[in-house]
Design a protein around this motif. Structure first.
Motif, mmCIF file in Angstrom:
data_model
loop_
_atom_site.group_PDB
_atom_site.id
_atom_site.type_symbol
_atom_site.label_atom_id
_atom_site.label_comp_id
_atom_site.label_asym_id
_atom_site.label_seq_id
_atom_site.Cartn_x
_atom_site.Cartn_y
_atom_site.Cartn_z
ATOM 1 N N MET A 72 0.758 -1.252 0.034
ATOM 2 C CA MET A 72 0.125 0.232 -0.138
ATOM 3 C C MET A 72 0.910 1.224 0.173
ATOM 4 S SD MET A 72 -2.446 1.486 3.009
ATOM 5 C CE MET A 72 -3.672 0.110 2.868
ATOM 6 N N ILE A 73 2.068 1.141 0.996
ATOM 7 C CA ILE A 73 2.893 2.513 0.972
ATOM 8 C C ILE A 73 3.297 2.724 -0.409
ATOM 9 C CG2 ILE A 73 4.882 3.133 2.275
ATOM 10 C CD1 ILE A 73 3.840 1.850 4.651
ATOM 11 N N LEU A 74 3.901 1.757 -1.006
ATOM 12 C CA LEU A 74 4.843 1.639 -2.409
ATOM 13 C C LEU A 74 4.067 2.218 -3.180
ATOM 14 C CD1 LEU A 74 7.011 -1.390 -1.903
ATOM 15 C CD2 LEU A 74 7.759 0.792 -1.649
ATOM 16 N N TYR A 75 2.663 1.755 -3.537
ATOM 17 C CA TYR A 75 1.862 2.046 -4.455
ATOM 18 C C TYR A 75 1.522 3.331 -4.257
ATOM 19 C CZ TYR A 75 -2.432 2.553 -7.133
ATOM 20 O OH TYR A 75 -3.424 2.969 -8.008
ATOM 21 N N ALA A 76 1.196 3.950 -2.847
ATOM 22 C CA ALA A 76 0.854 5.427 -2.912
ATOM 23 C C ALA A 76 2.003 6.207 -3.256
ATOM 24 C CB ALA A 76 0.660 5.616 -1.375
ATOM 25 N N ILE B 205 7.145 6.551 7.882
ATOM 26 C CA ILE B 205 5.913 6.088 7.458
ATOM 27 C C ILE B 205 5.961 4.770 8.096
ATOM 28 C CG2 ILE B 205 4.578 5.080 5.487
ATOM 29 C CD1 ILE B 205 5.042 8.321 5.223
ATOM 30 N N HIS B 206 4.654 4.341 8.799
ATOM 31 C CA HIS B 206 4.500 3.044 9.588
ATOM 32 C C HIS B 206 3.421 2.553 9.018
ATOM 33 C CE1 HIS B 206 5.257 0.633 13.024
ATOM 34 N NE2 HIS B 206 4.008 0.728 13.479
ATOM 35 N N GLY B 207 3.523 1.445 8.381
ATOM 36 C CA GLY B 207 2.306 0.373 7.890
ATOM 37 C C GLY B 207 1.812 -0.669 8.720
ATOM 38 N N HIS B 208 2.476 -0.892 9.780
ATOM 39 C CA HIS B 208 2.054 -2.261 10.833
ATOM 40 C C HIS B 208 0.617 -1.986 11.221
ATOM 41 C CE1 HIS B 208 6.564 -2.163 11.085
ATOM 42 N NE2 HIS B 208 6.326 -3.291 11.704
ATOM 43 N N PRO C 22 7.708 13.938 12.312
ATOM 44 C CA PRO C 22 6.221 13.626 11.940
ATOM 45 C C PRO C 22 6.001 12.147 11.716
ATOM 46 C CG PRO C 22 6.851 15.568 10.668
ATOM 47 C CD PRO C 22 8.190 15.156 11.317
ATOM 48 N N ILE C 23 5.098 11.528 12.095
ATOM 49 C CA ILE C 23 4.703 10.158 11.911
ATOM 50 C C ILE C 23 3.624 9.984 11.120
ATOM 51 C CG2 ILE C 23 4.291 7.861 12.967
ATOM 52 C CD1 ILE C 23 6.647 8.376 14.807
ATOM 53 N N PHE C 24 3.290 9.154 10.065
ATOM 54 C CA PHE C 24 2.044 9.104 9.311
ATOM 55 C C PHE C 24 2.184 7.331 9.615
ATOM 56 C CE2 PHE C 24 2.673 12.255 5.863
ATOM 57 C CZ PHE C 24 2.839 13.234 6.660
ATOM 58 N N ALA C 25 0.920 6.940 10.331
ATOM 59 C CA ALA C 25 0.977 5.661 10.694
ATOM 60 C C ALA C 25 -0.313 5.109 10.300
ATOM 61 C CB ALA C 25 0.892 5.323 12.361
ATOM 62 N N GLU D 26 -5.535 7.865 1.162
ATOM 63 C CA GLU D 26 -5.497 8.728 2.440
ATOM 64 C C GLU D 26 -4.015 8.942 2.618
ATOM 65 O OE1 GLU D 26 -7.388 6.611 5.839
ATOM 66 O OE2 GLU D 26 -9.410 6.883 4.762
ATOM 67 N N LEU D 27 -2.962 8.090 2.219
ATOM 68 C CA LEU D 27 -1.898 8.369 2.460
ATOM 69 C C LEU D 27 -1.022 9.387 1.449
ATOM 70 C CD1 LEU D 27 1.230 7.874 3.644
ATOM 71 C CD2 LEU D 27 1.442 5.830 2.255
ATOM 72 N N ILE D 28 -1.923 9.321 0.298
ATOM 73 C CA ILE D 28 -1.421 10.330 -0.921
ATOM 74 C C ILE D 28 -1.968 11.796 -0.440
ATOM 75 C CG2 ILE D 28 -1.852 11.300 -3.129
ATOM 76 C CD1 ILE D 28 -1.999 8.214 -3.832
ATOM 77 N N LYS D 29 -3.119 11.726 0.270
ATOM 78 C CA LYS D 29 -3.371 12.926 0.836
ATOM 79 C C LYS D 29 -2.951 13.625 2.113
ATOM 80 C CE LYS D 29 -7.934 14.887 2.428
ATOM 81 N NZ LYS D 29 -9.562 14.677 2.752
ATOM 82 N N LEU D 30 -2.183 12.786 2.870
ATOM 83 C CA LEU D 30 -1.456 13.092 3.654
ATOM 84 C C LEU D 30 -0.214 13.601 3.400
ATOM 85 C CD1 LEU D 30 -1.712 10.484 6.417
ATOM 86 C CD2 LEU D 30 -2.585 12.779 6.779
#
Length: 349
Positions: free
Chosen positions: A204-208, A264-267, A285-288, A310-314
């Motif tokens: 998900m993170i890589l795709y974003a 970026i934390h995807g767990h 800053p942390i995006f979790a 949602e990640l892209i928006k952040l």
């Protein structure tokens, strides 16, 4: 009077693997004079088999501490501990707890078990493995004198599933602050670090990021699975994504963390994730990923995402990232230092 504590269920120390190993490393480092640790270690992971470390005795067993071999490894550790007669047995993880009823019967030791992060729910396990781990978890809760949950969400689960109140003790993260006096020049890249497994939402993170011009540096064990190999092959083609093989040197990791723009934390599983509390010490800053585990760990004070959109928006948001960063550092200092964690464990002994 010195209290003897046996530690079972980890690869061993010096720490060379993951969260439980870092826990034991720092429990022994910050140990009081009236605590004597014996730590069971996997001989498969250590070329130089030291007899003692951090004033703790080390015992080596000829099995891997992870995967299917973790079961005989943990059982053999318990058998060995029976002959040493510890005052307290600290069990980290549940894979060998099928033997715990017998250990409880044969030993006068008090038993404390950290059940980890609901291991049986992880996507990487097959149906049989999940059932076995769930059964082991139930035995661990039933036959332990104290159950440790590393996150309030795990404690809520233990209470609802087994009607047992567990003690919430997280992990420290300040051991990663190795280069405090070096000059840091923040850069414009985002940073990720984890084992490359589906529940860590790596894809998900890589795709974003592939849909943006934002830079990402992502460290992980990409070559350990077909899943990781596929992601590495697909996303290393993007000029803004830097796929990095595992890095274990804390000074090198310090530079990656200290120089990034945000973490970026995807767990999505596993309770309190060590990589998250480590990142919180860097005032970034942390995006979790939005789940109850991460919200408890960060006290609902960082930025959350649950989809690529949602990640892209952040990534393009004008939200006050300075406040996010300061909140993370404040929480880390208050809750996630090893000196605090060691005292909490010793209060249980």
């Amino acid at each position: 009077m010195v209290k003897k504590v046996s530690v079972l269920g980890t690869v061993g120390i010096p720490a060379c693997y993951g969260g439980f190993e870092s826990l034991v490393e720092n429990l022994t480092k910050y140990s009081s004079d009236d605590i004597s640790y014996t730590v069971y270690c996997s001989s498969k992971s250590y070329k130089n088999k030291e007899k003692d470390y951090n004033n703790s005795s080390l015992i080596y067993l000829p099995f891997d501490a992870n995967g299917i071999q973790s079961i005989p490894y943990d059982i053999l550790s318990m058998v060995g501990s029976l002959f040493r007669g510890p005052d307290v047995t600290l069990i980290l993880g549940v894979s060998g707890c099928v033997f715990l009823p017998f250990y409880r019967l044969l030993s006068k030791s008090k038993i404390i078990t950290n059940i980890d992060g609901l291991e049986w729910k992880r996507d990487k396990w097959g149906k049989f493995a999940r059932k076995f781990l769930k059964f082991s978890e139930a035995l661990a809760v039933k036959y332990s004198d104290v159950v440790i949950s590393d996150n309030q969400a795990i404690a809520d689960y233990v209470r609802s599933e087994y009607n047992v109140n567990s003690r919430v003790i997280a992990y420290g993260g300040d051991h990663v602050m190795t280069n405090k006096n070096t000059g840091v020049v923040p850069q414009d890249y985002y940073f990720g670090l984890c084992r490359i497994e589906p529940e860590n939402n790596v894809e998900m993170i890589l795709y974003a990021f592939s849909k943006t011009d934002k830079k990402l540096k992502f460290i992980g064990n990409w070559d350990k699975s077909q899943f990781g190999i596929r992601l590495k092959d697909k996303y290393s083609k993007y000029s803004n994504i830097d796929i990095i093989d595992p890095v274990y040197d804390l000074s090198t990791l310090f530079d990656y963390r200290a120089n990034c723009f945000a973490y970026i934390h995807g767990h999505s599983a596993g309770g309190t994730n060590p990589s998250l509390v480590e990142a919180m010490h860097f005032s970034k800053p942390i995006f979790a990923y939005d789940c109850n585990f991460n919200r408890y760990s960060t006290e609902n004070k960082c930025s959350y995402f649950k989809s690529p959109q949602e990640l892209i928006k952040l990534l393009y948001s004008d939200s006050d990232l300075y406040i996010n960063a300061q909140n993370m550092k404040s929480i880390a200092n208050r809750r996630y230092t090893w000196e605090i964690i060691a005292k909490e464990y010793e209060s249980l002994y």
